[in-house]
Design a protein around this motif. Structure first.
Motif, PDB file in Angstrom:
ATOM      1  N   LEU A  96       0.830  -1.208   0.000  1.00 20.52           N
ATOM      2  CA  LEU A  96       0.000   0.000   0.000  1.00 20.52           C
ATOM      3  C   LEU A  96       0.864   1.258   0.000  1.00 20.52           C
ATOM      4  CD1 LEU A  96      -2.908  -0.723   2.525  1.00 20.52           C
ATOM      5  CD2 LEU A  96      -3.072  -0.530   0.044  1.00 20.52           C
ATOM      6  N   SER A  97       1.950   1.225   0.769  1.00 23.22           N
ATOM      7  CA  SER A  97       2.841   2.384   0.845  1.00 23.22           C
ATOM      8  C   SER A  97       3.495   2.659  -0.500  1.00 23.22           C
ATOM      9  CB  SER A  97       3.923   2.147   1.905  1.00 23.22           C
ATOM     10  OG  SER A  97       3.339   1.960   3.177  1.00 23.22           O
ATOM     11  N   GLN A  98       3.756   1.618  -1.258  1.00 26.37           N
ATOM     12  CA  GLN A  98       4.378   1.784  -2.574  1.00 26.37           C
ATOM     13  C   GLN A  98       3.407   2.357  -3.589  1.00 26.37           C
ATOM     14  OE1 GLN A  98       5.760  -2.168  -3.457  1.00 26.37           O
ATOM     15  NE2 GLN A  98       7.588  -2.001  -2.168  1.00 26.37           N
ATOM     16  N   ILE A  99       2.146   1.892  -3.559  1.00 26.72           N
ATOM     17  CA  ILE A  99       1.205   2.324  -4.604  1.00 26.72           C
ATOM     18  C   ILE A  99       0.463   3.610  -4.241  1.00 26.72           C
ATOM     19  CG2 ILE A  99       0.903  -0.020  -5.464  1.00 26.72           C
ATOM     20  CD1 ILE A  99      -1.846  -0.057  -4.069  1.00 26.72           C
ATOM     21  N   ALA A 100       0.268   3.856  -2.933  1.00 26.61           N
ATOM     22  CA  ALA A 100      -0.475   5.060  -2.519  1.00 26.61           C
ATOM     23  C   ALA A 100       0.435   6.135  -1.960  1.00 26.61           C
ATOM     24  CB  ALA A 100      -1.531   4.688  -1.479  1.00 26.61           C
ATOM     25  N   GLY A 101       1.634   5.746  -1.563  1.00 25.84           N
ATOM     26  CA  GLY A 101       2.568   6.696  -0.976  1.00 25.84           C
ATOM     27  C   GLY A 101       2.688   6.484   0.524  1.00 25.84           C
ATOM     28  N   LEU A 102       3.904   6.522   1.023  1.00 27.51           N
ATOM     29  CA  LEU A 102       4.144   6.298   2.449  1.00 27.51           C
ATOM     30  C   LEU A 102       3.455   7.351   3.297  1.00 27.51           C
ATOM     31  CD1 LEU A 102       5.581   4.690   4.645  1.00 27.51           C
ATOM     32  CD2 LEU A 102       7.611   6.117   4.272  1.00 27.51           C
ATOM     33  N   ASP A 103       3.420   8.610   2.816  1.00 26.66           N
ATOM     34  CA  ASP A 103       2.779   9.686   3.583  1.00 26.66           C
ATOM     35  C   ASP A 103       1.286   9.444   3.759  1.00 26.66           C
ATOM     36  OD1 ASP A 103       5.184  10.949   3.851  1.00 26.66           O
ATOM     37  OD2 ASP A 103       4.834  12.422   2.256  1.00 26.66           O
ATOM     38  N   VAL A 104       0.646   8.942   2.708  1.00 26.14           N
ATOM     39  CA  VAL A 104      -0.794   8.669   2.770  1.00 26.14           C
ATOM     40  C   VAL A 104      -1.080   7.561   3.778  1.00 26.14           C
ATOM     41  CG1 VAL A 104      -2.786   7.814   1.470  1.00 26.14           C
ATOM     42  CG2 VAL A 104      -1.226   9.456   0.410  1.00 26.14           C
ATOM     43  N   LEU A 153      -6.837   9.436  -4.997  1.00 28.06           N
ATOM     44  CA  LEU A 153      -6.153   8.170  -4.714  1.00 28.06           C
ATOM     45  C   LEU A 153      -6.140   7.276  -5.943  1.00 28.06           C
ATOM     46  CD1 LEU A 153      -4.810   6.281  -2.633  1.00 28.06           C
ATOM     47  CD2 LEU A 153      -7.101   5.426  -2.070  1.00 28.06           C
ATOM     48  N   SER A 154      -7.268   7.213  -6.665  1.00 25.52           N
ATOM     49  CA  SER A 154      -7.338   6.357  -7.853  1.00 25.52           C
ATOM     50  C   SER A 154      -6.319   6.809  -8.906  1.00 25.52           C
ATOM     51  CB  SER A 154      -8.750   6.369  -8.443  1.00 25.52           C
ATOM     52  OG  SER A 154      -9.167   7.702  -8.714  1.00 25.52           O
ATOM     53  N   ASP A 155      -6.113   8.132  -9.026  1.00 24.30           N
ATOM     54  CA  ASP A 155      -5.126   8.616 -10.001  1.00 24.30           C
ATOM     55  C   ASP A 155      -3.704   8.259  -9.556  1.00 24.30           C
ATOM     56  OD1 ASP A 155      -7.105   9.664 -11.560  1.00 24.30           O
ATOM     57  OD2 ASP A 155      -6.925  11.708 -10.764  1.00 24.30           O
ATOM     58  N   ILE A 156      -3.440   8.402  -8.244  1.00 24.30           N
ATOM     59  CA  ILE A 156      -2.100   8.072  -7.729  1.00 24.30           C
ATOM     60  C   ILE A 156      -1.752   6.620  -8.066  1.00 24.30           C
ATOM     61  CG2 ILE A 156      -0.712   7.764  -5.638  1.00 24.30           C
ATOM     62  CD1 ILE A 156      -2.368   9.990  -4.340  1.00 24.30           C
ATOM     63  N   VAL A 157      -2.715   5.715  -7.842  1.00 23.77           N
ATOM     64  CA  VAL A 157      -2.465   4.278  -8.059  1.00 23.77           C
ATOM     65  C   VAL A 157      -2.446   3.946  -9.542  1.00 23.77           C
ATOM     66  CG1 VAL A 157      -3.356   1.949  -7.664  1.00 23.77           C
ATOM     67  CG2 VAL A 157      -3.462   3.662  -5.828  1.00 23.77           C
ATOM     68  N   ASN A 158      -3.475   4.343 -10.266  1.00 21.45           N
ATOM     69  CA  ASN A 158      -3.618   3.923 -11.669  1.00 21.45           C
ATOM     70  C   ASN A 158      -2.576   4.542 -12.592  1.00 21.45           C
ATOM     71  OD1 ASN A 158      -5.833   2.323 -10.989  1.00 21.45           O
ATOM     72  ND2 ASN A 158      -7.300   3.986 -11.348  1.00 21.45           N
ATOM     73  N   ASN A 159      -2.144   5.782 -12.295  1.00 22.27           N
ATOM     74  CA  ASN A 159      -1.165   6.433 -13.170  1.00 22.27           C
ATOM     75  C   ASN A 159       0.210   5.775 -13.108  1.00 22.27           C
ATOM     76  OD1 ASN A 159      -3.119   8.207 -13.972  1.00 22.27           O
ATOM     77  ND2 ASN A 159      -2.386   9.949 -12.752  1.00 22.27           N
TER      78      ASN A 159
END
Length: 573
Positions: A259-267, A321-327
């Motif tokens: 999750l940290s890799q696809i959404a970002g550790l900060d999120v 969030l969907s853009d962060i992951v899908n892009n």
């Protein structure tokens, strides 16, 4: 009544049966009924209020925590997965602390006491409700299960927490037995197949003379023991217990890292800190799905994403969030407003490290000469229900041995503990995992001690060699249950009023001194002395064949006093 409590890393439960009806094992079968779940176990979760008072346990604790309003969160803390602290806490002691989801801390001893007391009370109410009567507390033998690879300090910690919870009378130590999880699981399954009355692949695997390995794959640990079935149906352990911390929660850890890799550790860090309730629900959902996901390429994992995660992603990054992951266009990963969809290859990646660690550990064991005659691997514990782990073990060992997974794999430890409470002598021998001994001083001998002259010390005009290790039992040594080893101690000072016995252990088979590298101080006990002089003889009996160390001492020449059972203190600060 034999009453067993199984406190797991992720799930806990109890079971019991009456003498004369040993196989009629009962327990709670509807944990979680108030949240539309019906399980034989409940989550190992303790809800504590701001005053340090117990509020709820299990599904109820999780549900109450999830229902809290934002302004109520500061009033409560939820403690989970605290069992593993007994393995990983350095210098475990009575003041060790546990960390809650909200990062607040609370005494670990109190958390375990609350857990044991809750399960004990729930069990006694179940007995009363189901049989219309209460049971005399003196006629209950309690059994609490622990991993076989746990230290003496961890076992003592559980025993003291149980005593605080009212599980045993301090004057009746055998009212509570600490049982080894893989051992009792193997006992249960072997007995189940031996008494089935039918000839089958499973029954043939547990005939007298055959050898088998138990893989207890739980949430926190994998615990492995091995046995040979004797003609009288008792068991001899054939190799020391081994294991590691690669239980099912390692898959959870891999999911969090993913999750940290696809959404970002900060999120991910922010949702864990600011929305612990939503984070809890996310991990509960994943934990449920990881146990049922099949080992098929067509299988996908659909994880519902909490709304707060979308909000936090926007607040932290200014992006959906969907853009962060899908892009990122990661093959096999998609995200929409409701779901995170993961393909089979990604799922395999989440399982890969813990499963490979388990398989590699087993491969090392199965190459040992002591296990060359093993014909069956028995998989028990909650993580053993994972089809992905099952497939990996069968692929690695299925051509050499039978790999058996009972239908009730997650309950084998609990039911085996009940049986063990009725017959603790079913195991006839065990193998020591460590070399144990006591630190002693002896009269200095130039021929023996010249090379280690720096350890010599003059005490009351006598030169003595200090820090020597009097070995009680060596690693790998087979010890029969009930076997007694006797040793002798003398004071080193004329007016000495007690002998302070210091216990040490090491993974080395041969050791000369307690201050050698790899030797660890693990416990102590004291023997009072009467009279004066250096010739006062203290006899020490050590019982090593049980699941815990037992010591008795007696001063010789004082009217032949009875042996006094001494308690180790493994928890000295």
């Amino acid at each position: 009544l034999s009453a067993a409590l199984d406190i797991g890393t992720t799930f806990s439960g109890y079971a019991y049966s009456f003498k004369g009806r040993e196989k009629d094992i009962e327990g709670c079968k509807n944990w979680g009924a108030n949240v539309s779940v019906c399980n034989h176990k409940t989550p190992t979760a303790v809800l504590v209020n701001k005053d340090g008072k117990f509020e709820a346990f299990g599904y109820e604790a999780q549900e109450r925590y999830k229902s809290l309003e934002e302004d109520e969160l500061q009033m409560y803390s939820l403690y989970e997965r605290f069992k593993m602290q007994l393995k990983h806490t350095e210098k475990l002691n009575r003041d060790s602390m546990s960390m809650a989801l909200d990062q607040r801390s609370f005494p670990l001893m109190d958390i375990f006491t609350m857990t044991i007391r809750y399960l004990k009370d729930h069990l006694l109410k179940s007995v009363n409700r189901g049989h219309g009567r209460s049971v005399d507390s003196e006629k209950i033998r309690w059994v609490i299960t622990v991993p076989a690879i746990w230290s003496g300090a961890a076992k003592q910690f559980m025993r003291e927490a149980a005593s605080k919870a009212g599980v045993r009378d301090i004057n009746r130590p055998m009212q509570l037995i600490i049982a080894l999880e893989p051992e009792v699981a193997g006992l249960y399954v072997a007995s189940k197949y031996q008494t089935s009355g039918t000839s089958s692949r499973e029954t043939d695997a547990f005939r007298p003379g055959l050898e088998y390995v138990v893989m207890d794959c739980g949430g926190g640990t994998i615990d492995i023991t091995s046995y040979k079935i004797q003609p009288n149906q008792t068991l001899n352990q054939i190799y020391e217990a081994t294991g590691s911390s690669f239980g099912g929660t390692k898959v959870d850890d891999a999911f969090v890292e993913f999750l940290s890799q696809i959404a970002g550790l900060d999120v991910v860090s922010t949702i864990r800190q600011e929305s612990p309730i939503d984070w809890l629900q996310l991990m509960i959902t994943f934990d449920h799905k990881k146990k049922t996901i099949q080992n098929k390429e067509s299988d996908k994992l659909n994880i519902e994403i909490p709304y707060s995660m979308h909000e936090i992603a926007w607040e932290v990054t200014g992006r959906k969030l969907s853009d962060i992951v899908n892009n990122q266009r990661i093959p096999g990963v998609k995200c929409n407003k409701r779901m995170l969809i993961i393909d089979h290859d990604i799922i395999q990646d989440l399982f890969r490290n813990p499963v490979q660690e388990i398989v590699n550990h087993m491969k090392k064991l199965m190459r040992l000469p002591q296990l060359k005659n093993v014909s069956t691997i028995l998989m028990v514990g909650g993580f053993s229900e994972s089809p992905i782990l099952q497939a990996a073990v069968k692929e690695a060992f299925g051509k050499r041995v039978k790999v058996l997974i009972p239908d009730d794999a997650s309950l084998c430890v609990l039911h085996g503990a009940v049986a063990f409470g009725h017959n603790p002598n079913i195991v006839s021998s065990r193998v020591s995992r460590m070399t144990y001994g006591q630190g002693v001083m002896v009269t200095y001998d130039p021929e023996k001690h010249e090379a280690d002259k720096q350890r010599a010390e003059v005490i009351e005009s006598i030169e003595r060699q200090t820090n020597m290790m009097l070995i009680y039992v060596k690693r790998g040594e087979v010890i029969k249950v009930g076997q007694v080893k006797e040793f002798t101690s003398f004071p080193v000072r004329v007016n000495q009023t007690q002998i302070d016995h210091e216990m040490y252990c090491t993974e080395k088979s041969d050791v000369g001194y307690v201050d050698e590298e790899g030797v660890e101080h693990v416990g102590s006990w004291t023997t009072p002395l009467e009279g004066k002089g250096l010739d006062r003889e203290i006899k020490v009996r050590v019982f090593f064949g049980e699941t815990e160390l037992v010591v008795q001492t007696r001063q010789i020449g004082m009217g032949d006093k009875e042996w006094v059972q001494r308690s180790f203190d493994f928890l000295s600060s």
